[in-house]
Design a protein around this motif. Structure first.
Motif, short mmCIF file in Angstrom:
data_model
loop_
_atom_site.label_atom_id
_atom_site.label_comp_id
_atom_site.label_asym_id
_atom_site.label_seq_id
_atom_site.Cartn_x
_atom_site.Cartn_y
_atom_site.Cartn_z
N SER B 138 3.02 9.93 3.53
CA SER B 138 3.91 9.05 4.27
C SER B 138 3.32 8.67 5.53
O SER B 138 2.31 9.39 6.06
CB SER B 138 5.31 9.76 4.61
OG SER B 138 5.43 10.57 5.62
N GLY B 139 3.71 7.82 6.31
CA GLY B 139 3.19 7.00 7.34
C GLY B 139 3.18 8.23 8.54
O GLY B 139 1.97 8.41 9.06
N GLY B 140 4.45 9.06 8.52
CA GLY B 140 4.13 9.88 9.71
C GLY B 140 3.41 11.17 9.48
O GLY B 140 2.76 11.82 10.07
N LYS D 40 12.00 7.64 2.89
CA LYS D 40 12.33 6.21 3.43
C LYS D 40 11.69 5.32 2.84
O LYS D 40 12.11 4.18 2.32
CB LYS D 40 12.49 6.10 5.05
CG LYS D 40 13.31 7.22 5.62
CD LYS D 40 13.19 7.13 7.17
CE LYS D 40 11.84 7.45 7.74
NZ LYS D 40 11.24 8.96 7.49
N SER D 41 10.32 5.34 2.97
CA SER D 41 9.46 4.25 2.43
C SER D 41 9.50 4.31 0.98
O SER D 41 9.37 3.36 0.33
CB SER D 41 8.07 4.51 2.90
OG SER D 41 7.67 4.56 4.32
N THR D 42 9.71 5.60 0.35
CA THR D 42 9.70 5.36 -1.09
C THR D 42 10.88 4.72 -1.70
O THR D 42 10.78 3.86 -2.34
CB THR D 42 9.79 6.94 -1.64
OG1 THR D 42 8.62 7.71 -1.06
CG2 THR D 42 9.79 7.13 -3.16
N HIS D 84 5.68 -4.05 5.91
CA HIS D 84 5.19 -2.66 5.35
C HIS D 84 4.93 -1.72 6.67
O HIS D 84 4.70 -1.99 7.80
CB HIS D 84 4.10 -2.88 4.76
CG HIS D 84 4.34 -3.73 3.55
ND1 HIS D 84 4.83 -3.37 2.12
CD2 HIS D 84 4.23 -4.95 3.34
CE1 HIS D 84 4.86 -4.18 1.29
NE2 HIS D 84 4.55 -5.37 2.06
N GLN D 85 5.11 -0.40 6.60
CA GLN D 85 5.02 0.52 7.46
C GLN D 85 3.20 0.43 7.99
O GLN D 85 3.12 0.33 9.17
CB GLN D 85 5.40 1.99 7.09
CG GLN D 85 5.20 2.98 8.13
CD GLN D 85 5.73 4.25 7.70
OE1 GLN D 85 5.97 4.56 6.62
NE2 GLN D 85 5.85 5.33 8.53
N ASP D 86 2.64 0.25 7.13
CA ASP D 86 1.11 0.02 7.53
C ASP D 86 0.90 -1.69 7.51
O ASP D 86 -0.35 -2.08 7.19
CB ASP D 86 0.09 0.68 6.58
CG ASP D 86 0.42 0.36 4.85
OD1 ASP D 86 1.44 -0.34 4.68
OD2 ASP D 86 -0.27 0.92 4.19
N ALA D 160 12.69 -3.37 6.16
CA ALA D 160 11.85 -3.17 7.29
C ALA D 160 11.53 -1.81 7.51
O ALA D 160 12.30 -0.87 7.63
CB ALA D 160 12.46 -3.72 8.38
N ASP D 161 10.22 -1.40 7.30
CA ASP D 161 9.83 -0.02 7.29
C ASP D 161 9.27 0.23 8.68
O ASP D 161 8.05 0.18 8.87
CB ASP D 161 8.85 0.24 6.20
CG ASP D 161 8.84 1.86 5.96
OD1 ASP D 161 9.37 2.48 6.50
OD2 ASP D 161 8.16 2.13 4.68
N GLU D 162 10.22 0.82 9.65
CA GLU D 162 9.53 1.15 10.78
C GLU D 162 9.17 -0.17 11.68
O GLU D 162 8.10 -0.10 12.08
CB GLU D 162 8.68 2.30 10.87
CG GLU D 162 8.54 3.31 10.09
CD GLU D 162 9.26 4.47 11.08
OE1 GLU D 162 9.84 4.32 12.09
OE2 GLU D 162 9.39 5.56 10.59
MG LIG Z 1 7.55 6.05 5.77
#
Ligand SMILES: [Mg+2]
Ligand SMILES: Nc1ncnc2c1ncn2[C@@H]1O[C@H](COP(=O)(O)OP(=O)(O)OP(=O)(O)O)[C@@H](O)[C@H]1O
Ligand SMILES: Nc1ncnc2c1ncn2[C@@H]1O[C@H](COP(=O)(O)OP(=O)(O)OP(=O)(O)O)[C@@H](O)[C@H]1O
Ligand SMILES: [Mg+2]
Lengths: 297, 233, 297, 233
Positions: B138-140, D40-42, D84-86, D160-162
């Motif tokens: 995951s990002g974190g 969350k992202s999943t 996306h988070q990234d 919206a991811d982060e």
């Molecule tokens: Mg995430």
């Protein structure tokens, strides 16, 4: 240190199997092209050699020359460095030969008796001297001998054959240069694209404090391995094709070259190709990585 | 330890930094703050030689980074741990390999690597994830791998660019505590961050970037720092 | 729609100039290899054709055959479909020819008078019939004619020459297959590595809702352009090399092939190679992108 | 609008999500919270079909996403904007090109693209940066490009991811206000975030992920929400 390099090299190969396989395959293909060219060139040289050895000169003798003069001539010819073989053919032998080879002349020759043709000295020139020039100057010199009527050195045929073979050699060399340049170019670019796909690795290594040589080493080692694998594969494939060709076309080779076995590349060439593969693989990788390093601060 | 004299950085027409004069002492803990695009990352990138200043002079441990020969750069970087804003991880490799990289590069013995890597992953809450591919995290979790890689070899200087941007509150506090502990062991720490809450919880000297210039705030009293325009000593 | 595709294609080319240049260069190189092979094969075929047309049969006539019988024989031979040229050579003409071509026989022939050699009918067989078998059966049949003493069709020489040329053809075909396979393989892999370097583009396009064909189209168009550029460059380079070779070795060609101009690839082949380049470029790109799309959800 | 029935997601041995039952109505604004690695992202990735659930069923606008044919997926995604988070930006392309992508893909006319792209970039504070290459932007600037790309075609659903992880406080509030405004125009918005301050400032329904399960909190009264274990309606 060495152990660490081996580990890093194997990891690189394992992590990008697709890139490794493509690089190896391109090296294989390129070396096969070069090897196939070398093989064809070698065959043509063998044929060339066979043809060149055939070059010979006939000295036709005056019918009234004495046996002593003829013997002296034969001795003088034998003493020349260009000459590998000398045969004295008497009038009788010449007629017999002509009768055997041109039976349709039979009735005409019958009227002439045994000495229809003049006697001759048949000279075979060594392969090193079998050029048109040598044969011509040799012929011109012996033309001056008092026992000789005329000298026949098939200059036209030699010139024609040599021009033809020269053409093949020229085409061969041009083709070889094109193939070699293409091969080098292809390998360099494939390797570069492969490194391009891994450019983040180069950048990150440098960011964590790796020296340039530390970064380049496993790539170069990987390239060397790919080169080794590529050249061995190339030679096995070439050997296989060559073997199949010999089996399929054995009689043809026999007819043309007097031997059914198509000679394969000699050991030195094989070693040379392997070395070439290894160094091209290693150097191409090293240069590519070095070029990317130039863009990373 | 870190000295910037009249440092400016221009990208084409844009001035990212202008006449920056900053001194950071050995063992200090400094926040770099400022709005998005203020130049925080640019400031840090110059410190590890990823970007050359357009004007001015920049010294780290007395070395002029701007004049550093290309082949000396790796040796500077071995003493500077960096947590990049975009992580800069090898996504195809395992977590353990990414963290080990910092140690491998300096030629650390194998068994030291085998000891240090799990220990530091444990510290950032990634115990047991050593063999996972980074791309699967995951990002974190990726951010914490980046943190682990930066601190694994006890660098003399630690540059952290938004080290808690992808972490939840509790995890962010944990990470700040780690950075704090590292600072207490003598490492000079610079943290670029937006997180006002964290800066209030761990009050330290702050450099605020605004319009390419540095505004200085020293937390003489606990609580939010007071910003003063001008150069720092 | 079309305008959009052109814009996206040009952008793709402009954004990854390195990848585009490498792909184009590899296509160029590959087509040059194929083209050079085609060119060499063509030259050899021209030489082959020249040699084959030379195949001819001599019918030696009995000295006592009547002029009527000889005329009838000539007519009969002329009527055969295999035959393109028939020349009747009288005893006198034959002796004159022999005297001119083998002056060393001069003194011997002088003794024989004008009719030292028998008369003959010289037959040239059409290129389509100039095989050893046709010549042999033709010879065997005419051997039976009462006016004919013997038939000489240089079977050995024809067999040898054809075996030799057959060998060249075989080597040429094998080499051609190897070159073509190598070329295709190289292009496919280079293109794939190029697309690999741009895989994030494919992924992101799909994430924002692009259909597979929308993603593939500009890549395929780019490949087609690269193929077109590559084939034109390849043919210009080949033409240049061929021209230089002709200038350098004009006399040699003249000697071997009776013409100083090395013929270049005919228009159909050039069009074919261009089409080949374009389709290989487009298809290779389409397949590569399609393969990456398979991995993106 | 969005309905998850007994959805579970397993990666090898790891359970990222377990028996998740969530309904989100058309026009709702929902926060997804939880610690780093909570899923969350999943959760969001399943909604735009980037990841298939291991078990259970997932409907968007009545369409079963799990069963969606590969060639229908693009048409789902055109109605779902994703930050996306990234970021997932094309780093080599210009900012304007990245934002325009969403419109180009649906075949929007050229002049509409020329109008919408600068307008939406202006909205996220990137006025005039249209021609900059994304790789040259700061972290927060890139994040805002990602936001602009996700909202430029007024999607029916916004994930919206982060979206504020790399933004300073003021900018984060601005972005939340944008998302809020979009929501007011009828778009269903799901925001994965760690930022407790923001959630308190814009109180909305919260889904908290913990141990792969969903805990629900509805802000019936302003102020921090109260979490209840179990399924939501
Ligand atoms: Mg995430
Ligand atoms: N390589 C580059 N080329 C051109 N402009 C650049 C480049 N790198 C940074 N910039 C610009 O310089 C300014 C400062 O960037 P920087 O990354 O330092 O900001 P930041 O303070 O880290 O912002 P954030 O909080 O968003 O990460 C930004 O406006 C950015 O667009
Ligand atoms: N492709 C994958 N393969 C294996 N494990 C994965 C994969 N993707 C995610 N995971 C794991 O699933 C868990 C949930 O990941 P997810 O990205 O959903 O977390 P998150 O809540 O978004 O965390 P963060 O706040 O750190 O972004 C994590 O432990 C992660 O390591
Ligand atoms: Mg930054």
């Amino acid at each position: 240190m060495m152990h660490d390099l081996i580990r890093r090299t194997l990891r690189g190969l394992g992590e990008h199997p697709y890139v490794s396989v493509v690089s190896t395959a391109v090296i294989t293909t390129s070396l096969m092209l070069v090897g196939a060219w070398a093989l064809v060139t070698l065959q043509i040289e063998v044929i060339l050699g066979a043809w060149q050895q055939d070059a010979h000169v006939s000295l036709w003798l005056k019918q009234d020359s004495t046996p002593e003069a003829r013997a002296a001539l034969v001795d003088r010819v034998k003493a020349r460095p260009e000459v590998t073989e000398v045969t004295y053919v008497t009038e009788v032998e010449a007629s017999t030969w002509l009768r055997a080879h041109m039976p349709e002349l039979g009735p005409a020759l019958d009227d002439l008796g045994e000495t229809a043709l003049p006697a001759s000295v048949e000279v075979v020139l060594g392969a090193d001297y079998a050029t048109t020039e040598t044969a011509s100057s040799f012929a011109a010199e012996l033309q001056a001998d008092p026992s000789v009527t005329s000298v026949d050195h098939a200059a036209d045929w030699v010139a024609r054959a040599q021009a033809f073979l020269g053409l093949f050699r020229t085409i061969g060399i041009v083709f070889g240069v094109v193939v070699a340049a293409a091969a080098l170019f292809l390998v360099a670019n494939t390797v570069h694209l492969g490194v391009y796909a891994r450019r983040d690795e180069v950048e990150i290594m440098r960011l964590v404090g790796a020296t340039d040589s530390y970064i380049i080493a496993p790539f170069a080692a990987e390239g060397a391995l790919q080169g080794a694998a590529g050249s061995v594969t190339a030679m096995l494939l070439l050997g296989g094709i060559s073997h199949l060709l010999t089996r399929q076309a054995g009689e043809v080779f026999a007819a043309v070259m007097g031997q059914a076995e198509l000679p394969f590349l000699p050991g030195v060439w094989l070693a040379g190709l392997t070395l070439l593969g290894i160094s091209v693989g290693a150097v191409a990788h090293a240069i590519s990585v070095y070029r990317f390093l130039g863009r990373v601060p | 330890m870190i000295k910037l004299y009249h440092v400016g950085k221009t990208y084409g027409e844009r001035d990212a930094l202008r006449d920056v004069n900053v001194h950071v002492e050995r063992g200090e803990f400094v926040y770099i703050t400022g709005a998005s695009g203020a130049g925080k990352s640019t400031f840090l990138r110059m410190l590890y030689g990823a970007e050359a200043p357009s004007t001015g002079k920049l010294l780290i441990s007395g070395q002029n980074v701007t004049r550093l020969a290309r082949d000396r750069m790796p040796f500077l970087r071995r003493n500077v741990g960096v947590i990049h804003q975009d992580f800069k991880l090898l996504l195809d490799r395992r977590v353990g390999d990414n963290v080990a990289l910092t140690l491998e590069v300096i030629g650390a013995p194998r068994d030291q690597i085998r000891r240090r890597v799990p220990a530091v992953l444990n510290l950032v809450g990634l115990k047991g994830r050593e063999d996972a591919r980074v791309a699967e995290l995951s990002g974190g979790e990726q951010q914490r791998v980046a943190i682990a890689r930066a601190i694994v070899n006890d660098p003399a200087v630690l540059l952290a660019d938004e080290p808690t941007g992808n972490l939840d509150g509790a995890m962010a506090v944990e990470v700040m505590e780690i950075l704090h502990a590292i600072n207490l062991r003598g490492t000079t720490v610079l943290v670029a961050t937006h997180d006002v809450g964290l800066m209030e919880r761990f009050p330290k000297r702050r450099l605020r970037l605004e319009g390419g210039r540095v505004l200085e705030a020293r937390p003489r009293t606990p609580g939010p720092g007071r910003f003063e325009a001008g150069n720092s000593a």
